[in-house]
Write a protein that holds these residues in place. Structure first.
Motif, PDB file in Angstrom:
ATOM      1  N   ALA A 231      24.946 -32.741  56.453  1.00 19.73           N
ATOM      2  CA  ALA A 231      24.760 -34.147  56.096  1.00 19.73           C
ATOM      3  C   ALA A 231      23.647 -34.768  56.935  1.00 19.73           C
ATOM      4  CB  ALA A 231      26.064 -34.911  56.296  1.00 19.73           C
ATOM      5  N   ALA A 232      23.539 -34.341  58.186  1.00 22.53           N
ATOM      6  CA  ALA A 232      22.460 -34.772  59.081  1.00 22.53           C
ATOM      7  C   ALA A 232      22.304 -33.717  60.158  1.00 22.53           C
ATOM      8  CB  ALA A 232      22.769 -36.126  59.700  1.00 22.53           C
ATOM      9  N   GLU A 233      21.060 -33.514  60.613  1.00 20.91           N
ATOM     10  CA  GLU A 233      20.791 -32.512  61.648  1.00 20.91           C
ATOM     11  C   GLU A 233      20.936 -33.138  63.036  1.00 20.91           C
ATOM     12  OE1 GLU A 233      17.654 -29.497  59.720  1.00 20.91           O
ATOM     13  OE2 GLU A 233      16.908 -31.552  59.849  1.00 20.91           O
ATOM     14  N   ALA A 234      22.064 -33.788  63.234  1.00 22.74           N
ATOM     15  CA  ALA A 234      22.365 -34.476  64.480  1.00 22.74           C
ATOM     16  C   ALA A 234      23.883 -34.573  64.585  1.00 22.74           C
ATOM     17  CB  ALA A 234      21.729 -35.872  64.485  1.00 22.74           C
ATOM     18  N   PRO A 235      24.413 -34.808  65.797  1.00 20.05           N
ATOM     19  CA  PRO A 235      25.871 -34.922  65.927  1.00 20.05           C
ATOM     20  C   PRO A 235      26.435 -35.904  64.927  1.00 20.05           C
ATOM     21  CG  PRO A 235      24.828 -34.908  68.082  1.00 20.05           C
ATOM     22  CD  PRO A 235      23.720 -35.000  67.073  1.00 20.05           C
ATOM     23  N   PRO A 236      27.552 -35.571  64.272  1.00 22.20           N
ATOM     24  CA  PRO A 236      28.424 -34.409  64.528  1.00 22.20           C
ATOM     25  C   PRO A 236      28.069 -33.172  63.703  1.00 22.20           C
ATOM     26  CG  PRO A 236      29.507 -35.858  62.983  1.00 22.20           C
ATOM     27  CD  PRO A 236      28.189 -36.511  63.317  1.00 22.20           C
ATOM     28  N   PHE A 237      26.881 -33.080  63.156  1.00 20.21           N
ATOM     29  CA  PHE A 237      26.427 -31.909  62.390  1.00 20.21           C
ATOM     30  C   PHE A 237      27.421 -31.573  61.262  1.00 20.21           C
ATOM     31  CE2 PHE A 237      24.730 -31.401  66.720  1.00 20.21           C
ATOM     32  CZ  PHE A 237      23.379 -31.341  66.445  1.00 20.21           C
ATOM     33  N   ALA A 238      27.730 -32.587  60.481  1.00 15.32           N
ATOM     34  CA  ALA A 238      28.756 -32.434  59.442  1.00 15.32           C
ATOM     35  C   ALA A 238      28.254 -31.593  58.271  1.00 15.32           C
ATOM     36  CB  ALA A 238      29.194 -33.809  58.940  1.00 15.32           C
ATOM     37  N   TYR A 239      29.158 -30.821  57.734  1.00 14.22           N
ATOM     38  CA  TYR A 239      28.902 -29.974  56.560  1.00 14.22           C
ATOM     39  C   TYR A 239      28.837 -30.854  55.321  1.00 14.22           C
ATOM     40  CZ  TYR A 239      29.793 -25.721  53.649  1.00 14.22           C
ATOM     41  OH  TYR A 239      29.733 -24.665  52.770  1.00 14.22           O
ATOM     42  N   ASP A 240      27.819 -30.662  54.495  1.00 14.01           N
ATOM     43  CA  ASP A 240      27.653 -31.419  53.261  1.00 14.01           C
ATOM     44  C   ASP A 240      28.067 -30.529  52.096  1.00 14.01           C
ATOM     45  OD1 ASP A 240      26.386 -32.440  50.800  1.00 14.01           O
ATOM     46  OD2 ASP A 240      25.367 -33.866  52.117  1.00 14.01           O
ATOM     47  N   GLU A 241      29.224 -30.810  51.517  1.00 15.36           N
ATOM     48  CA  GLU A 241      29.786 -29.954  50.478  1.00 15.36           C
ATOM     49  C   GLU A 241      28.846 -29.807  49.281  1.00 15.36           C
ATOM     50  OE1 GLU A 241      32.485 -28.193  50.316  1.00 15.36           O
ATOM     51  OE2 GLU A 241      33.858 -28.943  51.850  1.00 15.36           O
ATOM     52  N   GLU A 242      28.257 -30.896  48.850  1.00 14.52           N
ATOM     53  CA  GLU A 242      27.398 -30.843  47.662  1.00 14.52           C
ATOM     54  C   GLU A 242      26.150 -30.004  47.926  1.00 14.52           C
ATOM     55  OE1 GLU A 242      25.107 -33.886  44.553  1.00 14.52           O
ATOM     56  OE2 GLU A 242      26.490 -34.677  46.063  1.00 14.52           O
ATOM     57  N   LYS A 243      25.487 -30.258  49.040  1.00  8.47           N
ATOM     58  CA  LYS A 243      24.318 -29.454  49.396  1.00  8.47           C
ATOM     59  C   LYS A 243      24.692 -27.980  49.541  1.00  8.47           C
ATOM     60  CE  LYS A 243      21.516 -32.709  52.157  1.00  8.47           C
ATOM     61  NZ  LYS A 243      20.989 -32.909  53.533  1.00  8.47           N
ATOM     62  N   ALA A 244      25.804 -27.742  50.225  1.00 12.51           N
ATOM     63  CA  ALA A 244      26.196 -26.371  50.525  1.00 12.51           C
ATOM     64  C   ALA A 244      26.531 -25.589  49.262  1.00 12.51           C
ATOM     65  CB  ALA A 244      27.388 -26.370  51.483  1.00 12.51           C
ATOM     66  N   GLU A 245      27.228 -26.205  48.333  1.00 12.91           N
ATOM     67  CA  GLU A 245      27.593 -25.485  47.108  1.00 12.91           C
ATOM     68  C   GLU A 245      26.354 -25.110  46.300  1.00 12.91           C
ATOM     69  OE1 GLU A 245      30.459 -24.083  46.096  1.00 12.91           O
ATOM     70  OE2 GLU A 245      30.946 -24.617  48.158  1.00 12.91           O
ATOM     71  N   LYS A 246      25.379 -25.983  46.280  1.00 16.44           N
ATOM     72  CA  LYS A 246      24.125 -25.674  45.602  1.00 16.44           C
ATOM     73  C   LYS A 246      23.433 -24.490  46.280  1.00 16.44           C
ATOM     74  CE  LYS A 246      19.575 -27.703  44.604  1.00 16.44           C
ATOM     75  NZ  LYS A 246      18.703 -28.882  44.848  1.00 16.44           N
ATOM     76  N   LEU A 247      23.402 -24.511  47.602  1.00 14.21           N
ATOM     77  CA  LEU A 247      22.765 -23.438  48.358  1.00 14.21           C
ATOM     78  C   LEU A 247      23.527 -22.127  48.216  1.00 14.21           C
ATOM     79  CD1 LEU A 247      20.606 -22.542  50.439  1.00 14.21           C
ATOM     80  CD2 LEU A 247      22.181 -23.332  52.232  1.00 14.21           C
ATOM     81  N   ARG A 248      24.845 -22.205  48.239  1.00 18.62           N
ATOM     82  CA  ARG A 248      25.667 -20.996  48.208  1.00 18.62           C
ATOM     83  C   ARG A 248      25.420 -20.158  46.950  1.00 18.62           C
ATOM     84  NH1 ARG A 248      30.589 -20.048  50.653  1.00 18.62           N
ATOM     85  NH2 ARG A 248      31.711 -20.007  48.663  1.00 18.62           N
ATOM     86  N   ARG A 249      25.066 -20.789  45.858  1.00 16.04           N
ATOM     87  CA  ARG A 249      24.784 -20.026  44.640  1.00 16.04           C
ATOM     88  C   ARG A 249      23.602 -19.083  44.853  1.00 16.04           C
ATOM     89  NH1 ARG A 249      26.190 -25.093  42.235  1.00 16.04           N
ATOM     90  NH2 ARG A 249      24.000 -25.743  42.021  1.00 16.04           N
ATOM     91  N   HIS A 250      22.589 -19.565  45.561  1.00 16.05           N
ATOM     92  CA  HIS A 250      21.416 -18.730  45.818  1.00 16.05           C
ATOM     93  C   HIS A 250      21.726 -17.660  46.868  1.00 16.05           C
ATOM     94  CE1 HIS A 250      19.185 -21.446  43.318  1.00 16.05           C
ATOM     95  NE2 HIS A 250      19.435 -22.472  44.122  1.00 16.05           N
ATOM     96  N   LEU A 251      22.509 -18.025  47.864  1.00 14.14           N
ATOM     97  CA  LEU A 251      22.873 -17.038  48.882  1.00 14.14           C
ATOM     98  C   LEU A 251      23.729 -15.921  48.279  1.00 14.14           C
ATOM     99  CD1 LEU A 251      23.715 -19.417  51.874  1.00 14.14           C
ATOM    100  CD2 LEU A 251      21.593 -18.145  51.472  1.00 14.14           C
ATOM    101  N   GLN A 252      24.612 -16.293  47.375  1.00 13.34           N
ATOM    102  CA  GLN A 252      25.421 -15.271  46.714  1.00 13.34           C
ATOM    103  C   GLN A 252      24.548 -14.336  45.883  1.00 13.34           C
ATOM    104  OE1 GLN A 252      28.471 -16.720  43.965  1.00 13.34           O
ATOM    105  NE2 GLN A 252      29.723 -14.944  44.477  1.00 13.34           N
ATOM    106  N   ASP A 253      23.570 -14.898  45.212  1.00 17.51           N
ATOM    107  CA  ASP A 253      22.646 -14.086  44.420  1.00 17.51           C
ATOM    108  C   ASP A 253      21.905 -13.101  45.330  1.00 17.51           C
ATOM    109  OD1 ASP A 253      21.123 -13.109  42.349  1.00 17.51           O
ATOM    110  OD2 ASP A 253      20.009 -14.950  41.976  1.00 17.51           O
ATOM    111  N   ILE A 254      21.469 -13.562  46.490  1.00  6.34           N
ATOM    112  CA  ILE A 254      20.783 -12.690  47.440  1.00  6.34           C
ATOM    113  C   ILE A 254      21.674 -11.516  47.841  1.00  6.34           C
ATOM    114  CG2 ILE A 254      19.981 -12.519  49.832  1.00  6.34           C
ATOM    115  CD1 ILE A 254      18.903 -15.395  49.511  1.00  6.34           C
TER     116      ILE A 254
END
Length: 267
Positions: A231-254
């Motif tokens: 969600a932001a590259e600063a504390p608390p460095f929270a995981y962004d579900e929407e961004k991550a799910e989009k990225l995970r599709r490409h990582l899975q393909d790799i």
């Protein structure tokens, strides 16, 4: 004391390494960190979560300890990965911004480094080496995919914005060219992302040490810009579900592509 490494064995030729997701700092070491150091800002935040479940059967090897204790992706002899460039060492003295992380007079000395090498660095790499050999014995080939992330803007380390995907194979020496090409083929077509191959990050010590294609062990490092999944590259460095799910599709393909390729390569 917790175990320095967690191993989850799988039946795939692919081994996922996580040297920088751990946040454990022994109390006696934590007491020596200054306020800046205690932020643990240079963690590969949530990278193990990002890859979780993407490839059934993948072996995972995760360091529990934080890189400020000792960096599991640095040469144990202390040799720089990038001579002439700003970087952090085996036992870092500063964070990625070049700011001190230890209290005055508390920076680790050679004796500290030697002790941490035996207690943390060596057990992690003993486990990783054992899993790569087990997988190679089973399949005739092993693919080490080393999982990393870093903030996308760090002027101390690099100019401008880091690409989203950073593939490191030490200029093509740590894996057969078809594996590098397979990873690049995915990221080059990922809409909305950019990438680099052997740019600022060419693969750390882990990739360079284990990647010996002639022996059947291939290694690739993937350094992700944290803007792709936080969600932001600063504390608390929270995981962004929407961004991550989009990225995970490409990582899975790799991961699926390199696994398929590994099965073809062993035949």
């Amino acid at each position: 004391m917790i175990d320095p490494v967690i191993v989850k064995q799988g039946a795939s030729p692919v081994v996922l390494g996580f040297p920088h997701t751990g946040t454990f700092v022994p109390p006696e070491i934590e007491a020596r960190l200054n306020e800046n150091g205690r932020l643990l800002a240079d963690t590969d935040w949530h990278v193990d979560r990002l890859y979780d479940g993407l490839l059934d059967g993948a072996t995972t090897v995760k360091a529990n300890f934080h890189r400020y204790v000792i960096d599991a992706n640095r040469d144990p002899a202390g040799v720089s990965l990038y001579p002439g460039q700003n970087t952090t060492g085996l036992v870092p003295e500063t964070d990625f911004d070049g700011v001190a992380i230890w209290k005055d007079g508390e920076a680790p000395d050679d004796a500290d480094s030697a002790e941490r090498l035996e207690a943390f660095h060596r057990p992690y790499h003993a486990a990783l080496a054992a899993e790569l050999e087990r997988v190679r014995q089973e399949h005739g080939i092993a693919i080490l995919y080393d999982c990393h992330s870093i903030r996308s803007h760090i002027p101390f380390l690099f100019e401008g914005k880091l690409p989203d995907f950073n593939i490191g194979t030490n200029l093509g020496t740590t894996c057969a060219p078809e594996f590098e090409a397979a990873v690049e083929s995915v990221v080059s077509l990922a809409p909305g992302y950019d990438y680099a191959v052997n740019g600022r990050f060419k693969g750390g010590w882990t990739t360079r040490h284990y990647g010996r294609p002639e022996t059947g062990i291939h290694a690739i490092q993937m350094e992700l810009a944290q803007s792709t999944h936080l969600a932001a590259e600063a504390p608390p460095f929270a995981y962004d579900e929407e961004k991550a799910e989009k990225l995970r599709r490409h990582l899975q393909d790799i991961l699926e592509r390199i696994e398929r390729l590994s099965f073809s390569a062993r035949m």
